[in-house]
Scaffold this active site. Structure first.
Site, PDB file in Angstrom:
ATOM      1  N   GLY A   1     -12.563   5.557 -12.479  1.00 31.70           N
ATOM      2  CA  GLY A   1     -13.175   5.918 -11.208  1.00 31.70           C
ATOM      3  C   GLY A   1     -12.994   7.356 -10.748  1.00 31.70           C
TER       4      GLY A   1
ATOM      5  CG  ASP B   1      -9.357  -2.091  -1.415  1.00 32.80           C
ATOM      6  OD1 ASP B   1      -9.633  -2.061  -0.209  1.00 32.80           O
ATOM      7  OD2 ASP B   1      -9.688  -3.041  -2.154  1.00 32.80           O
TER       8      ASP B   1
HETATM    9  P1  IMP Z   1      -6.244  -1.540  -4.812  1.00 28.65           P
HETATM   10  O1  IMP Z   1      -5.373  -1.789  -6.001  1.00 28.65           O
HETATM   11  O2  IMP Z   1      -6.549  -2.799  -4.054  1.00 28.65           O
HETATM   12  O3  IMP Z   1      -5.763  -0.430  -3.902  1.00 28.65           O
HETATM   13  O4  IMP Z   1      -7.662  -1.151  -5.368  1.00 28.65           O
HETATM   14  C1  IMP Z   1      -7.878   0.062  -5.943  1.00 28.65           C
HETATM   15  C2  IMP Z   1      -8.976  -0.063  -6.952  1.00 28.65           C
HETATM   16  O5  IMP Z   1      -9.971  -1.039  -6.601  1.00 28.65           O
HETATM   17  C3  IMP Z   1      -9.685   1.270  -7.018  1.00 28.65           C
HETATM   18  O6  IMP Z   1      -9.106   2.110  -7.988  1.00 28.65           O
HETATM   19  C4  IMP Z   1     -11.100   0.872  -7.332  1.00 28.65           C
HETATM   20  O7  IMP Z   1     -11.270   0.821  -8.749  1.00 28.65           O
HETATM   21  C5  IMP Z   1     -11.268  -0.535  -6.776  1.00 28.65           C
HETATM   22  N1  IMP Z   1     -11.972  -0.518  -5.466  1.00 28.65           N
HETATM   23  C6  IMP Z   1     -11.448  -0.831  -4.260  1.00 28.65           C
HETATM   24  N2  IMP Z   1     -12.365  -0.716  -3.280  1.00 28.65           N
HETATM   25  C7  IMP Z   1     -13.498  -0.307  -3.905  1.00 28.65           C
HETATM   26  C8  IMP Z   1     -14.833  -0.008  -3.415  1.00 28.65           C
HETATM   27  O8  IMP Z   1     -15.173  -0.061  -2.228  1.00 28.65           O
HETATM   28  N3  IMP Z   1     -15.725   0.376  -4.361  1.00 28.65           N
HETATM   29  C9  IMP Z   1     -15.422   0.480  -5.694  1.00 28.65           C
HETATM   30  N4  IMP Z   1     -14.201   0.217  -6.174  1.00 28.65           N
HETATM   31  C10 IMP Z   1     -13.249  -0.188  -5.291  1.00 28.65           C
END
Ligand code: IMP
Ligand code: MG
Length: 180
Positions: free
Chosen positions: A46, A104
């Site tokens: 990403g 996120d």
């Molecule tokens: P976390 O581990 O929940 O913080 O999620 C992080 C990962 O989830 C990021 O590196 C993204 O790959 C994916 N992600 C979270 N929210 C989004 C979004 O709104 N669009 C696309 N990818 C997301």
């Protein structure tokens, strides 16, 4: 195949806004890391666009490496984390700037920070293009944040939905009917 931008309900952050903000983040990083032994670590896939734009604006000598981490989910819900590429550079006694596309829940960055801390760096700082504060489950210090965004699933500028839309130049909200 039709134009992927046709699937966007609303552009949240334009190319111009991204460019301006990335320049500001790079300037901050440049002043904070001047004279330090900096390793920039990007999370695949990403951060592709963000990292490319960010490092070109940082006027410091630095090393660049990548960690691959995947949740092996092709939708919007994140699942078990799997490392798909390990760091190649030695970060012991060096300053690490960990770059991700979006913070996120914090699960991904928490796992990667723990992993990096096991490699005895001098310091690990984090830089994310986007943050969804409302979704946070783990208390992750984000030292540099591009944009705080609402709790909406966004794509473009490297961010995907089921591996698509990464090539859109701006960041937008997908049309809801496209979610399965
Ligand atoms: P976390 O581990 O929940 O913080 O999620 C992080 C990962 O989830 C990021 O590196 C993204 O790959 C994916 N992600 C979270 N929210 C989004 C979004 O709104 N669009 C696309 N990818 C997301
Ligand atoms: Mg992703």
């Amino acid at each position: 195949m039709s134009d992927p931008s046709a699937d966007i309900a609303k552009v949240l952050i334009s190319e111009e806004e991204i460019r301006r903000r990335v320049g500001e983040l790079a300037a901050q990083v440049q002043s904070d890391f001047a004279g330090r032994d900096l390793v920039v670590v990007g999370l695949l896939n990403g951060t592709l666009m963000f990292l490319a734009d960010l490092v070109r604006e940082i006027g410091l000598p630095l090393r660049l490496d990548f960690i691959g981490v995947s949740s092996y989910s092709d939708g919007t819900e994140s699942r078990e984390l799997v490392f798909t590429k390990e760091l190649k550079l030695d970060v012991a006694n060096r300053e690490v700037l960990l770059v991700d596309d979006i913070l996120d829940t914090g699960k991904t960055l928490r796992a990667v920070i723990n992993k990096l801390n096991g490699m005895a760096p001098r310091q690990v700082r984090t830089c994310v293009l986007l943050s969804k504060k409302a979704r946070r489950e783990y208390d992750i210090p984000a030292d540099y944040i591009g944009f705080e965004i609402p709790d909406e699933f966004v794509v473009g500028y490297g961010l995907d939905y089921a591996e698509k839309y990464r090539n859109l130049p701006s960041i937008g909200i997908l049309k809801p009917e496209l979610y399965s």
